[in-house]
Design a protein around this motif. Structure first.
Motif, PDB file in Angstrom:
ATOM      1  N   ASP A   1      -7.741   0.119  -0.816  1.00 36.59           N
ATOM      2  CA  ASP A   1      -8.631   0.739   0.166  1.00 36.59           C
ATOM      3  C   ASP A   1     -10.050   0.218  -0.005  1.00 36.59           C
ATOM      4  O   ASP A   1     -10.738  -0.116   0.973  1.00 36.59           O
ATOM      5  CB  ASP A   1      -8.634   2.263  -0.006  1.00 36.59           C
ATOM      6  CG  ASP A   1      -7.354   2.909   0.494  1.00 36.59           C
ATOM      7  OD1 ASP A   1      -6.649   2.277   1.306  1.00 36.59           O
ATOM      8  OD2 ASP A   1      -7.058   4.042   0.063  1.00 36.59           O
ATOM      9  N   ARG A   2     -10.496   0.175  -1.248  1.00 38.71           N
ATOM     10  CA  ARG A   2     -11.862  -0.252  -1.545  1.00 38.71           C
ATOM     11  C   ARG A   2     -12.126  -1.681  -1.081  1.00 38.71           C
ATOM     12  O   ARG A   2     -13.221  -2.009  -0.614  1.00 38.71           O
ATOM     13  CB  ARG A   2     -12.094  -0.132  -3.047  1.00 38.71           C
ATOM     14  CG  ARG A   2     -13.493  -0.461  -3.508  1.00 38.71           C
ATOM     15  CD  ARG A   2     -13.648  -0.141  -4.979  1.00 38.71           C
ATOM     16  NE  ARG A   2     -15.030  -0.258  -5.402  1.00 38.71           N
ATOM     17  CZ  ARG A   2     -15.538   0.374  -6.436  1.00 38.71           C
ATOM     18  NH1 ARG A   2     -14.775   1.195  -7.148  1.00 38.71           N
ATOM     19  NH2 ARG A   2     -16.802   0.210  -6.761  1.00 38.71           N
TER      20      ARG A   2
ATOM     21  N   ASN B   1      -5.955  -2.220   3.234  1.00 39.08           N
ATOM     22  CA  ASN B   1      -5.050  -1.122   3.546  1.00 39.08           C
ATOM     23  C   ASN B   1      -4.515  -1.159   4.969  1.00 39.08           C
ATOM     24  O   ASN B   1      -3.908  -0.221   5.425  1.00 39.08           O
ATOM     25  CB  ASN B   1      -5.735   0.214   3.299  1.00 39.08           C
ATOM     26  CG  ASN B   1      -7.035   0.337   4.078  1.00 39.08           C
ATOM     27  OD1 ASN B   1      -7.565  -0.661   4.553  1.00 39.08           O
ATOM     28  ND2 ASN B   1      -7.549   1.556   4.202  1.00 39.08           N
TER      29      ASN B   1
ATOM     30  N   GLN C   1       0.834  -1.200   0.000  1.00 39.92           N
ATOM     31  CA  GLN C   1       0.000   0.000   0.000  1.00 39.92           C
ATOM     32  C   GLN C   1       0.873   1.256   0.000  1.00 39.92           C
ATOM     33  O   GLN C   1       0.619   2.214  -0.747  1.00 39.92           O
ATOM     34  CB  GLN C   1      -0.910  -0.011   1.225  1.00 39.92           C
ATOM     35  CG  GLN C   1      -1.659   1.291   1.488  1.00 39.92           C
ATOM     36  CD  GLN C   1      -2.903   1.434   0.654  1.00 39.92           C
ATOM     37  OE1 GLN C   1      -3.345   0.475   0.045  1.00 39.92           O
ATOM     38  NE2 GLN C   1      -3.473   2.625   0.626  1.00 39.92           N
TER      39      GLN C   1
END
Length: 211
Positions: A199-200, A204, A181
């Motif tokens: 993130d989605r 993360n 990340q």
């Protein structure tokens, strides 16, 4: 495509947003010699519940529309963000590099769009995707010019009959997520887009080593 279960994306949640964000597709048909015939082109996605339809067009001299007419079944592929991943994201050394990417493959059934008004509606949807203000200029060019331009293309509707969505962002290696990340978030446009997809997908945060 090869689709391990840990990389399988969902039709509505992942595939449709990818197809809209990365609309420049590869349309693959079979030509008269039985070989793949490929055209790279933007496609407009329409949704009606779970049904997906792709709209596009080719220049009339392009034989692709004749292949679609003779053999309506085809494949449309979309490639989303993609980037190299170094093995340095792992806490141990016994690792190898890989490439992360997002892709959608659609099996489609084609119907040609030849009527001028229908082609005009199709073009306005593509204009709406990429440069809405151009619609006013298109209308102002006059009927004779518009008819000439419309006569030079063949439109088509591609009804999606099957779909595969692959999201390969090392989901099955949580020990690498934090380092990956950080690298992607500081990288180029493709890498930053992959960081947003991490993130989605909720990748993360540092997670315990996989067993």
């Amino acid at each position: 495509m090869y689709l391990p279960p840990q990389f399988k994306g969902q039709r509505q949640e992942h595939a449709a947003p990818l197809m809209r964000a990365y609309p420049f597709a590869s349309l693959i048909s079979v030509d008269d010699a039985g070989l793949p015939y490929i055209t790279h082109l933007p496609l407009h996605l329409e949704q009606n519940g779970d049904e997906l339809v792709l709209l596009g067009h080719v220049a009339r001299p392009n034989p692709h529309w004749r292949h679609l007419q003779a053999r309506p079944q085809a494949v449309a592929t979309f490639l989303g963000p993609h980037a190299y991943m170094s093995p340095k994201v792992y806490p141990d050394l016994a690792r190898v590099p890989t490439w992360n990417y997002l892709a959608v493959h659609c099996t489609v059934e084609a119907t040609l769009v030849e009527e001028p008004e229908a082609k005009d509606r199709l073009l306005k949807k593509l204009i709406g995707d990429h440069e809405p203000p151009y619609a006013e200029q298109w209308r102002g060019l006059g009927e004779d010019f518009a008819h000439k331009m419309l006569a030079g293309i063949v439109g088509f509707e591609l009804r999606v009959t099957d779909l595969q969505c692959k999201i390969k962002i090392n989901q099955h290696r949580p020990e690498a997520h934090a380092a990956m990340q950080a690298i992607y978030a500081a990288g180029n446009d493709n890498e930053q887009a992959l960081a947003l997809w991490m993130d989605r997908l909720g990748l993360n945060t540092a997670l315990p080593d996989a067993q």
